[in-house]
Design a protein around this motif. Structure first.
Motif, PDB file in Angstrom:
ATOM      1  N   ILE A   1       0.879  -1.173   0.000  1.00  0.00           N
ATOM      2  CA  ILE A   1       0.000   0.000   0.000  1.00  0.00           C
ATOM      3  C   ILE A   1       0.913   1.218   0.000  1.00  0.00           C
ATOM      4  O   ILE A   1       1.478   1.593   1.024  1.00  0.00           O
ATOM      5  N   THR A   2       1.113   1.789  -1.176  1.00  0.00           N
ATOM      6  CA  THR A   2       2.127   2.845  -1.330  1.00  0.00           C
ATOM      7  C   THR A   2       1.688   4.181  -0.757  1.00  0.00           C
ATOM      8  O   THR A   2       2.513   4.968  -0.301  1.00  0.00           O
ATOM      9  N   LYS A   3       0.391   4.460  -0.778  1.00  0.00           N
ATOM     10  CA  LYS A   3      -0.087   5.732  -0.245  1.00  0.00           C
ATOM     11  C   LYS A   3      -0.205   5.639   1.269  1.00  0.00           C
ATOM     12  O   LYS A   3      -0.972   4.830   1.790  1.00  0.00           O
ATOM     13  N   PRO A   4       0.542   6.444   2.019  1.00  0.00           N
ATOM     14  CA  PRO A   4       0.512   6.330   3.478  1.00  0.00           C
ATOM     15  C   PRO A   4      -0.787   6.854   4.078  1.00  0.00           C
ATOM     16  O   PRO A   4      -1.576   7.524   3.408  1.00  0.00           O
ATOM     17  N   LEU A   5      -0.994   6.531   5.345  1.00  0.00           N
ATOM     18  CA  LEU A   5      -2.117   7.085   6.086  1.00  0.00           C
ATOM     19  C   LEU A   5      -1.816   8.549   6.387  1.00  0.00           C
ATOM     20  O   LEU A   5      -0.808   8.868   7.013  1.00  0.00           O
ATOM     21  N   MET A   6      -2.666   9.427   5.927  1.00  0.00           N
ATOM     22  CA  MET A   6      -2.485  10.863   6.131  1.00  0.00           C
ATOM     23  C   MET A   6      -3.366  11.317   7.294  1.00  0.00           C
ATOM     24  O   MET A   6      -4.584  11.145   7.245  1.00  0.00           O
ATOM     25  N   VAL A   7      -2.743  11.858   8.312  1.00  0.00           N
ATOM     26  CA  VAL A   7      -3.470  12.303   9.497  1.00  0.00           C
ATOM     27  C   VAL A   7      -3.152  13.777   9.753  1.00  0.00           C
ATOM     28  O   VAL A   7      -1.988  14.151   9.914  1.00  0.00           O
TER      29      VAL A   7
END
Length: 520
Positions: free
Chosen positions: A498-504
């Protein structure tokens, strides 16, 4: 085969089955902790509610949150999973105790075990919530009500009252069972019981246990009922007027879907089961009461939908089917009982093995298979570490509360010495929070993407941007001000594909006396 040899063989088969069941519950209690990287949503939320020790919360009554928090404090991440399986085990125990009062111990054993052939008692039970906490309550109420009516002992009536009171402290949907139980006394043959003090004592105990929560409801504007009404309106707005009055159709279909494993087992053994007419003829005394308790809650929810247009949720049915396995086993013809029990027992072992393998493949590898994380595959610890690091970089004071997204903030709170949750929405949803506490301690707000965060208590406070928070700036002399700093975290998922990281997104509101004057 002689009767003695047949008896020994049957005993050996039951002994092996018990070993399997013990292994099954051990695996389901322990393995999720090692395979999952985060707990389910209801678990994280319930743990944090329970840490506040309130007599109620904006969604639900308090009891299941109390025991969930206690299990987590005692055993850590493994605690909620053990608690869930204990609820399932206690359900099976109550059903066995009830079953052997009407049928043979073998039928009672098989019937209680077949409860596990209802899907709700397998994978959904991993997420300890108010529905799972109701499992033993419904089963215990079946047993207590049956014994109260048939034996009329004081201890049974007291047990009935205690279970009913605790049930109402867990989730109001237990009323779907309590209403039919109360209506049962309308039957003329039950009128003599109402002239005795025991049923009234049970009702008094039930009310006494529920009373503190009732007092809390009165003083908190009936929050859970308002929340439930809002959810029902959301469902109603998404459906036409006709659909609302027929939501019971989808509800029944969902309940039948949860029974598919049990129905398949019965279909393969249909020739060994009694027909309806023979079953009626051989129905033992008291069995009709079980059927009444089994079916009447379904009638109640159908009426709520059909007459009042209440939008039903499928998960309301989770605790309603503890009698399914026992009543299914009661159809076994006595002539083929040993053979049929053995076949059904093997079928149950097959189903539980399959459910275990599939469930834990999904938990352990589901994100790598789908390249999309489920709730139990979120980077819980990485998120917590990032939140603590950010706060400690900005503040010399401990993190007192965390706010915003209820999922993200709950994960952080349960892994960082339980700062309080300030839930996005009306201030009444977090009665343990107030403006004075925020002013003294500040808070860390986190959310995803463009989610709207509503924290009205912050609007009452003086907030300064960190760029003007230098001690030489006279604006910063307001000792009651909160210094605001914001940013965004990028957190890697467990699955490296999963290349797109979790954006917080995050905003820290730090009391000026705690603020570390670091570059933004």
């Amino acid at each position: 085969m002689s009767d003695q040899h047949q008896l020994q063989s049957s005993f050996k088969q039951w002994r092996l089955f018990f070993v399997f069941v013990c292994l099954y519950f051990t695996v389901w209690s322990i393995l999720p902790t090692f395979l999952a990287s985060s707990v389910p949503l209801d678990v994280s939320e319930g743990i944090n509610w329970g840490s506040e020790w309130q007599w109620g919360y904006y969604k639900h009554p308090p009891f299941s949150s109390w025991i969930l928090y206690s299990s987590y404090q005692l055993l850590g991440h493994i605690g909620p999973y053990i608690l869930s399986q204990l609820c399932v085990l206690l359900t099976l125990f109550f059903i066995y105790q009830l079953g052997k009062k009407l049928w043979s111990p073998a039928i009672a054993l098989l019937g209680s075990s077949l409860t596990l052939a209802v899907i709700y008692y397998t994978y959904p039970s991993l997420e300890f919530n108010h529905n799972v906490a109701q499992f033993p309550i419904w089963a215990g109420l079946y047993l207590a009500f049956y014994q109260s009516l048939t034996q009329n002992r004081l201890r049974d009536w007291v047990f009935l009252g205690v279970l009913g009171g605790i049930g109402m402290l867990i989730k109001y949907t237990v009323i779907f069972l309590l209403i039919p139980m109360a209506l049962y006394f309308i039957l003329p043959r039950q009128w003599p019981l109402l002239k005795q003090p025991k049923p009234w004592l049970a009702a008094f105990i039930m009310l006494a246990i529920f009373a503190p929560h009732l007092y809390w409801l009165i003083n908190h504007d009936w929050l859970p009922l308002s929340y439930a009404n809002g959810r029902a309106q959301d469902i109603s707005e998404a459906a036409s007027n006709v659909q609302r009055h027929f939501s019971w159709v989808n509800f029944i279909v969902a309940q039948l879907g949860a029974h598919i494993p049990l129905l398949i087992m019965l279909a393969f053994n249909r020739k060994k089961l009694l027909g309806i007419n023979k079953y009626r003829q051989r129905l033992p005394d008291g069995a009709s009461l079980l059927w009444y308790m089994y079916l009447s809650p379904l009638v109640v929810v159908v009426i709520l939908s059909l007459v009042f247009g209440v939008g039903l949720r499928d998960m309301w049915g989770m605790p309603m089917w503890a009698l399914s396995g026992l009543l299914a086993a009661s159809f076994i013809a006595s002539a083929s009982q040993v053979f049929t029990i053995a076949r059904l027992r093997k079928s149950l072992v097959t189903w539980l093995t399959l459910a275990t393998v599939l469930s834990f493949i999904y938990i352990g590898l589901g994100d790598q298979i789908r390249h999309k994380a489920s709730r139990m595959q979120w980077p819980e610890q990485k998120l917590t570490n990032q939140a603590i690091e950010t706060w400690q970089t900005l503040s010399s004071c401990s993190l007192d509360s965390i706010s915003g997204d209820r999922w993200l903030s709950a994960l952080v709170a349960m892994n960082s010495d339980f700062p309080s949750l300030m839930i996005s929405g009306p201030a009444s949803h977090s009665p343990w929070m107030n403006a004075e506490r925020l002013q003294k301690n500040g808070t860390l707000v986190i959310w995803q993407n463009d989610d709207h965060v509503l924290l009205p208590l912050l609007n009452k406070l003086t907030v300064l941007d960190s760029k003007v928070a230098d001690v030489s700036n006279p604006i910063a002399n307001d000792t009651d001000a909160l210094i605001k700093q914001q940013g965004q975290w990028q957190i890697a998922w467990r699955d490296t594909n999963i290349t797109k990281p979790l954006m917080v997104n995050w905003v820290a509101y730090v009391p000026i006396h705690c603020f570390r004057n670091v570059p933004p």
